[in-house]
Scaffold this motif. Structure first.
Motif, PDB file in Angstrom:
ATOM      1  N   PRO A 124       0.823  -1.214   0.000  1.00  0.00           N
ATOM      2  CA  PRO A 124       0.000   0.000   0.000  1.00  0.00           C
ATOM      3  C   PRO A 124       0.856   1.263   0.000  1.00  0.00           C
ATOM      4  N   GLY A 125       0.439   2.220  -0.831  1.00  0.00           N
ATOM      5  CA  GLY A 125       1.151   3.493  -0.908  1.00  0.00           C
ATOM      6  C   GLY A 125       2.244   3.539  -1.945  1.00  0.00           C
ATOM      7  N   LEU A 126       2.570   2.408  -2.562  1.00  0.00           N
ATOM      8  CA  LEU A 126       3.631   2.374  -3.571  1.00  0.00           C
ATOM      9  C   LEU A 126       3.015   2.348  -4.975  1.00  0.00           C
ATOM     10  N   GLY A 127       3.451   3.258  -5.828  1.00  0.00           N
ATOM     11  CA  GLY A 127       3.045   3.270  -7.230  1.00  0.00           C
ATOM     12  C   GLY A 127       1.560   3.261  -7.480  1.00  0.00           C
ATOM     13  N   PRO A 128       0.806   4.208  -6.941  1.00  0.00           N
ATOM     14  CA  PRO A 128      -0.643   4.176  -7.146  1.00  0.00           C
ATOM     15  C   PRO A 128      -1.060   4.318  -8.610  1.00  0.00           C
ATOM     16  N   GLU A 129      -0.205   4.885  -9.461  1.00  0.00           N
ATOM     17  CA  GLU A 129      -0.531   5.030 -10.883  1.00  0.00           C
ATOM     18  C   GLU A 129      -0.055   3.841 -11.710  1.00  0.00           C
ATOM     19  N   ALA A 130       0.638   2.893 -11.106  1.00  0.00           N
ATOM     20  CA  ALA A 130       1.221   1.781 -11.856  1.00  0.00           C
ATOM     21  C   ALA A 130       0.135   0.879 -12.426  1.00  0.00           C
ATOM     22  N   ILE A 131       0.380   0.379 -13.644  1.00  0.00           N
ATOM     23  CA  ILE A 131      -0.565  -0.543 -14.281  1.00  0.00           C
ATOM     24  C   ILE A 131      -0.195  -1.995 -13.988  1.00  0.00           C
ATOM     25  N   ALA A 132       1.030  -2.222 -13.475  1.00  0.00           N
ATOM     26  CA  ALA A 132       1.492  -3.559 -13.126  1.00  0.00           C
ATOM     27  C   ALA A 132       2.840  -3.417 -12.430  1.00  0.00           C
ATOM     28  N   ALA A 133       3.394  -4.553 -12.027  1.00  0.00           N
ATOM     29  CA  ALA A 133       4.719  -4.555 -11.404  1.00  0.00           C
ATOM     30  C   ALA A 133       5.272  -5.967 -11.456  1.00  0.00           C
ATOM     31  N   SER A 134       6.565  -6.076 -11.277  1.00  0.00           N
ATOM     32  CA  SER A 134       7.182  -7.387 -11.065  1.00  0.00           C
ATOM     33  C   SER A 134       7.741  -7.409  -9.648  1.00  0.00           C
ATOM     34  N   PHE A 135       7.807  -8.612  -9.068  1.00  0.00           N
ATOM     35  CA  PHE A 135       8.336  -8.739  -7.717  1.00  0.00           C
ATOM     36  C   PHE A 135       9.226  -9.970  -7.657  1.00  0.00           C
ATOM     37  N   SER A 136      10.447  -9.758  -7.169  1.00  0.00           N
ATOM     38  CA  SER A 136      11.416 -10.831  -6.977  1.00  0.00           C
ATOM     39  C   SER A 136      11.650 -10.971  -5.476  1.00  0.00           C
ATOM     40  N   PRO A 137      11.022 -11.938  -4.829  1.00  0.00           N
ATOM     41  CA  PRO A 137      11.011 -11.978  -3.356  1.00  0.00           C
ATOM     42  C   PRO A 137      12.344 -12.286  -2.695  1.00  0.00           C
ATOM     43  N   GLN A 138      13.278 -12.892  -3.403  1.00  0.00           N
ATOM     44  CA  GLN A 138      14.545 -13.275  -2.775  1.00  0.00           C
ATOM     45  C   GLN A 138      15.613 -12.188  -2.850  1.00  0.00           C
ATOM     46  N   ASP A 139      15.370 -11.146  -3.633  1.00  0.00           N
ATOM     47  CA  ASP A 139      16.333 -10.065  -3.759  1.00  0.00           C
ATOM     48  C   ASP A 139      16.150  -9.054  -2.633  1.00  0.00           C
ATOM     49  N   GLY A 140      16.954  -8.007  -2.632  1.00  0.00           N
ATOM     50  CA  GLY A 140      16.859  -7.025  -1.556  1.00  0.00           C
ATOM     51  C   GLY A 140      17.960  -5.997  -1.627  1.00  0.00           C
ATOM     52  N   SER A 141      18.659  -5.769  -0.517  1.00  0.00           N
ATOM     53  CA  SER A 141      19.689  -4.726  -0.472  1.00  0.00           C
ATOM     54  C   SER A 141      20.688  -5.053   0.628  1.00  0.00           C
ATOM     55  N   ALA A 142      21.806  -4.319   0.615  1.00  0.00           N
ATOM     56  CA  ALA A 142      22.816  -4.425   1.667  1.00  0.00           C
ATOM     57  C   ALA A 142      23.480  -3.062   1.799  1.00  0.00           C
TER      58      ALA A 142
END
Length: 367
Positions: A124-142
């Motif tokens: 919620p709150g992310l990309g309200p105008e987006a028509i779609a998205a991709s999600f890669s659950p194992q990735d992230g940051s360091a």
């Protein structure tokens, strides 16, 4: 075997660690301080989506190591597998994502496709105008400010020697191996590993290998601390310099993209273009509207090498036995760092590597 590594960023320190771990004598030479170049200026993205597909085996090898680094290095480098969300705002982005998603399945990456309802429900709150998205659950940051120092410290604990603030004045090769002269000492080794980032082509040129490369710097910024509400790393499938952001555990939001890369000066220092901040913020607010009006407390850039085909040089020299290269990661090397170090150590130690590196061989520029 004695190895000399030139360059103390993520690639150099990871290679030093994995070589020392295999029992080799290692000397790492850095002209400034460990991790103070392109590594510390990185966004810290652990991303596989959108990569050049033959790079995926190396990216997968690296991701497996990211998950083990806290134990291997005896330090939390703040790797968090929060997932990587890439928003889509037009049909071109949707087509591009779906093609990549279909192709990437054969390379070991599964992307989830989200529709607007999925995005609102899960993020919620992310990309309200987006028509779609991709999600890669194992990735992230360091944390880019921790990783090179952690690898360097662990390399020393395994017997490696670090030489900081030592500019290289001369490199030569004899029947006995390689000699690297600095202002205070000359170092000798059987193997020379070129991990010098944007200055890697200069070292390659000493041995008759030319690589078309330019220096540039990404423009990054960070906000004041905010309540923690952005869980994944957020990016976008776009034609141009898409924005990207992540919220660190302390609450600050780090962001970049959306503007052209800065041009470093002749000393290798990249300076931000303050006028570009407005453009960046407009792109960032499209991803997270709640960031409108927050205070930006710092901007920065760093010097990175961008090779003409936007792929790194990894592997043995085409002209000189005992010389190896790992440089020119074009702004997308952070995720690959541990895998590159491990693969280079395997290649140098055994003469082979289970991870395919041929697409990144320096011989592609021989013509």
């Amino acid at each position: 075997m004695k190895a000399i590594i030139l360059g103390g960023g993520l690639m150099g320190t990871a290679t030093a660690f994995f070589l020392a771990r295999r029992g080799h004598r290692v000397t790492l030479i850095e002209r400034r301080q460990i991790g103070a170049g392109a590594t510390v200026a990185s966004f810290g993205n652990i991303r596989r989506s959108g990569r050049y597909l033959p790079q995926m085996p190396l990216a997968n090898r690296s991701l497996a190591l990211w998950n083990r680094l806290a134990r291997m290095l005896n330090q939390d480098v703040e790797f968090r597998a929060t997932g990587h969300l890439r928003l889509i705002f037009d049909s071109h982005g949707l087509e591009k994502m779906r093609q990549f998603r279909a192709d990437a399945m054969d390379w070991g990456l599964t992307l989830q496709e989200l529709d607007p309802g999925d995005i609102r429900r899960r993020f919620p709150g992310l990309g309200p105008e987006a028509i779609a998205a991709s999600f890669s659950p194992q990735d992230g940051s360091a944390n880019p400010r921790l990783i090179a120092a952690a690898f360097a410290r662990a390399a020393v604990q395994n017997g490696a020697a670090l030489v900081e603030r030592a500019s290289v004045e001369r490199i030569s090769e004899t029947a006995q191996g390689f000699h690297v002269a600095t202002p205070n000492q000359t170092y000798s080794g059987d193997v020379l590993v070129n991990c010098a980032g944007g200055w890697g082509p200069d070292i390659a040129r000493v041995f008759g290998e030319e690589v078309p490369c330019r220096l540039a710097g990404p423009q990054m910024a960070v906000t004041e601390p905010l309540p923690h509400r952005i869980h994944p790393v957020v990016g976008v499938w776009a034609r141009d310099h898409g924005a990207y952001l992540r919220q660190v555990e302390r609450g600050n939001v780090v962001f970049g993209g959306a503007v052209a890369r800065s041009k470093p000066d002749r000393n290798g220092f990249a300076r931000v273009d303050a006028a570009g901040l407005r453009t960046q913020l407009q792109a960032v607010v499209r991803l997270v509207p709640a960031l409108r009006g927050v205070a930006v407390i710092r901007q920065w850039s760093g010097c990175e090498g961008y090779i003409s085909d936007m792929l790194p040089v990894i592997g043995p020299s085409a002209t000189t036995p005992g010389l190896f290269h790992a440089f020119g990661f074009c702004g997308h090397g952070f995720q690959l760092g541990p895998g590159v170090g491990d693969a280079m150590a395997e290649l140098i130690s055994t003469g082979d590597c289970v991870t395919p590196l041929a697409p990144f061989h320096i011989s592609r520029f021989a013509a």
